[in-house]
Enzyme design. Structure first.
Site, short mmCIF file in Angstrom:
data_model
loop_
_atom_site.label_atom_id
_atom_site.label_comp_id
_atom_site.label_asym_id
_atom_site.label_seq_id
_atom_site.Cartn_x
_atom_site.Cartn_y
_atom_site.Cartn_z
N HIS A 1 0.84 -1.22 0.00
CA HIS A 1 0.00 0.00 0.00
C HIS A 1 0.86 1.26 0.00
CE1 HIS A 1 -3.25 -2.77 1.30
NE2 HIS A 1 -2.30 -3.28 2.08
N SER B 1 15.38 21.70 -15.30
CA SER B 1 14.22 22.51 -15.62
C SER B 1 14.71 23.84 -16.15
CB SER B 1 13.39 22.71 -14.35
OG SER B 1 12.65 23.91 -14.46
N LYS C 1 16.49 21.41 -10.22
CA LYS C 1 15.77 20.18 -10.53
C LYS C 1 16.55 19.16 -11.35
CE LYS C 1 11.55 19.73 -10.66
NZ LYS C 1 10.20 19.71 -11.21
N GLU D 1 9.40 8.65 -16.77
CA GLU D 1 8.05 9.16 -17.02
C GLU D 1 7.56 8.84 -18.42
OE1 GLU D 1 7.71 13.21 -14.49
OE2 GLU D 1 9.40 13.13 -15.85
#
Ligand code: ARG
Length: 475
Positions: A174, A295, A301, A308
């Site tokens: 979970h 970024s 970043k 992704e």
């Protein structure tokens, strides 16, 4: 592969009666340019050129051997096809949209090269058994490519696991910290998944390994053909036994795309973990520079773009599978033009799964873990609670009772804001008198070592698994 054309040109005007169509004889008028443009498939199916040439050569040779066409014509056809193969390979072949698909393109070129003898190639054959044959040949090779790419990713995971043998981390259910595991154990789980995927590609290959050629348009052919010799030349281990099935079956394509979709699904789960683990919230791993992006406005970043994209492209392959199944479900026997669209889904799935596995195989071994942080996370949040309950069980308490006692202990510790090892044995014994003296000092390594039943995360089990996989993946 020949360079890909960018835009699709509108089909050349085929105003003349038969317009170069192989089926032009019975038509008085010509097809509408929009209908032509809508039906072209050569942009996509020219990818089958090697299979097309090989299957046509084998067919022509057999026709000659069986005296179905004159030997001299068969020889001329084979020579012509070989030249065409070289033209395509070298990018010298002029693909024509007005000739619809790869089959007509090749045949038309053959006609230019050797004249009327070219017209004999299509004896005892139809584009229906031809395209099914081409795609099966292609599917077999594609399964081999997928297996190879899977093995590389398995090796990459194995290298990563090996390099991090001693790293402990929380195991999750979970997405809640559940019990400690070794990182290597976690990575081995993916090796297992990918192994089943390789098995599925092997099965897909086996089912594709039957030859449709000789089935004609749908009903078989009225010539003394020798299918076995053609199958042998093309490397098929058996023949399709029913002509109707042979020209209309695309199970083998579904098998491939389905194996690809499941492979992508597995990679995508790993991708999701890379996204999570590389976040500041987890802070478990750092992505290599070569596989992350910054970024344009936030200089700090480091984004997990590859993971992704893989996650999103998984949806596309799942879409390819849905497209194929949807395309097939209402098709009456036997061939229907709908089947032309199978290639779009097949190639899209193939490209995506291969690209994905290859970039992951390069990226995976370069992930670096923060072993201190994963270790700290592995014992936080009372992750050793189950182990305490197991101690009570070993002291004679039924598991349910032990679970309850430790549950109460956890609640108490939480209220006090203390970890287990900050409580005394006296406190422990308030919840069960059976706690052994060393209960508060129970450590992570002991907890890991204890899970030594087969399949567990105990270091000796994991080492054995790493060794087994190293051997298996060596060849
Ligand atoms: N381009 C077609 C395909 O990929 C070849 C078979 C055409 N057969 C036909 N009866 N129109 O399916």
């Amino acid at each position: 592969m020949p360079p890909k054309k960018s835009g699709r040109k509108p089909a050349r005007k085929s105003a003349k009666k038969s317009g170069g169509k192989t089926w032009g004889g019975r038509f008085a008028g010509s097809t509408h340019p929009l209908a032509d443009a809508y039906s072209v498939s050569v942009d996509i199916d020219r990818r089958l050129w090697q299979e097309e040439i090989a299957a046509s050569i084998a067919h022509a040779r057999m026709l000659g051997r069986q005296r179905i066409i004159p030997r001299a014509d068969a020889n001329a056809i084979v020579r012509g096809l070989r030249e065409i193969g070289r033209e395509i390979r070298d990018g010298r072949f002029r693909w024509r949209d007005d000739l619809e698909d790869i089959h007509t393109n090749v045949e038309a070129r053959l006609q230019q090269k050797i004249g009327d003898a070219a017209g004999r190639l299509h004896t005892a054959r139809s584009r229906n058994d031809q395209v099914a044959t081409d795609l099966r040949l292609y599917a077999k090779a594609a399964c081999d490519r997928a297996t190879e790419a899977l093995r590389s990713q398995q090796r990459a995971l194995l290298d990563l696991a090996d390099a991090n043998r001693a790293v402990a981390m929380p195991g999750y259910t979970h997405l809640q910290r559940a019990q400690p595991v070794l990182l290597a154990h976690h990575l081995l789980a993916y090796i297992e998944m990918l192994d089943r995927d390789a098995e599925r590609f092997a099965q897909a290959r086996d089912r594709a390994d039957a030859m449709p050629l000789g089935s004609g348009a749908l009903a078989g052919v009225p010539y003394p053909i020798d299918r076995r010799s053609v199958a042998k030349e093309l490397g098929f281990s058996r023949l399709c036994d029913n002509s109707l099935d042979a020209v209309s079956d695309r199970d083998f394509a579904v098998d491939f795309v389905s194996a690809a979709a499941l492979t992508m699904t597995h990679v995508s789960r790993f991708a999701e973990e890379i996204v999570l683990w590389s976040s500041s919230e987890f802070g478990f791993l750092t992505l290599p520079d070569a596989f992350s992006t910054g970024s344009s406005i936030m200089p700090q970043k480091r984004n997990p773009d590859i993971a992704e994209l893989a996650r999103a492209r998984t949806a596309r392959v799942q879409g390819d599978l849905a497209a194929l199944l949807g395309m097939l479900k209402a098709l009456p026997l036997s061939y229907n033009r709908d089947l032309q669209e199978d290639k779009r889904a097949f190639f899209s799935a193939e490209d995506t799964v291969l690209d994905t596995l290859r970039v992951f195989a390069a990226m995976t071994p370069r992930l670096t873990f923060d072993a201190e942080r994963t270790r700290a996370a592995a014992t936080a949040n009372y992750a050793l609670a189950t182990d305490l309950a197991d101690m009570l069980v070993r002291a004679g308490l039924p598991f349910r009772k032990a679970h309850e006692a430790v549950g109460k202990l956890v609640r108490y510790a939480e209220q006090q804001g203390k970890a287990f090892d900050e409580l005394t044995i006296e406190v422990f014994r308030r919840f069960s008198s059976l706690f052994p003296d060393d209960a508060p000092k129970l450590g992570l390594d002991a907890a890991l070592r204890a899970r030594s039943a087969p399949g567990g995360t105990a270091p000796r089990r994991v080492s054995a698994a790493l060794r087994r996989w190293r051997e298996r993946l060596a060849t």
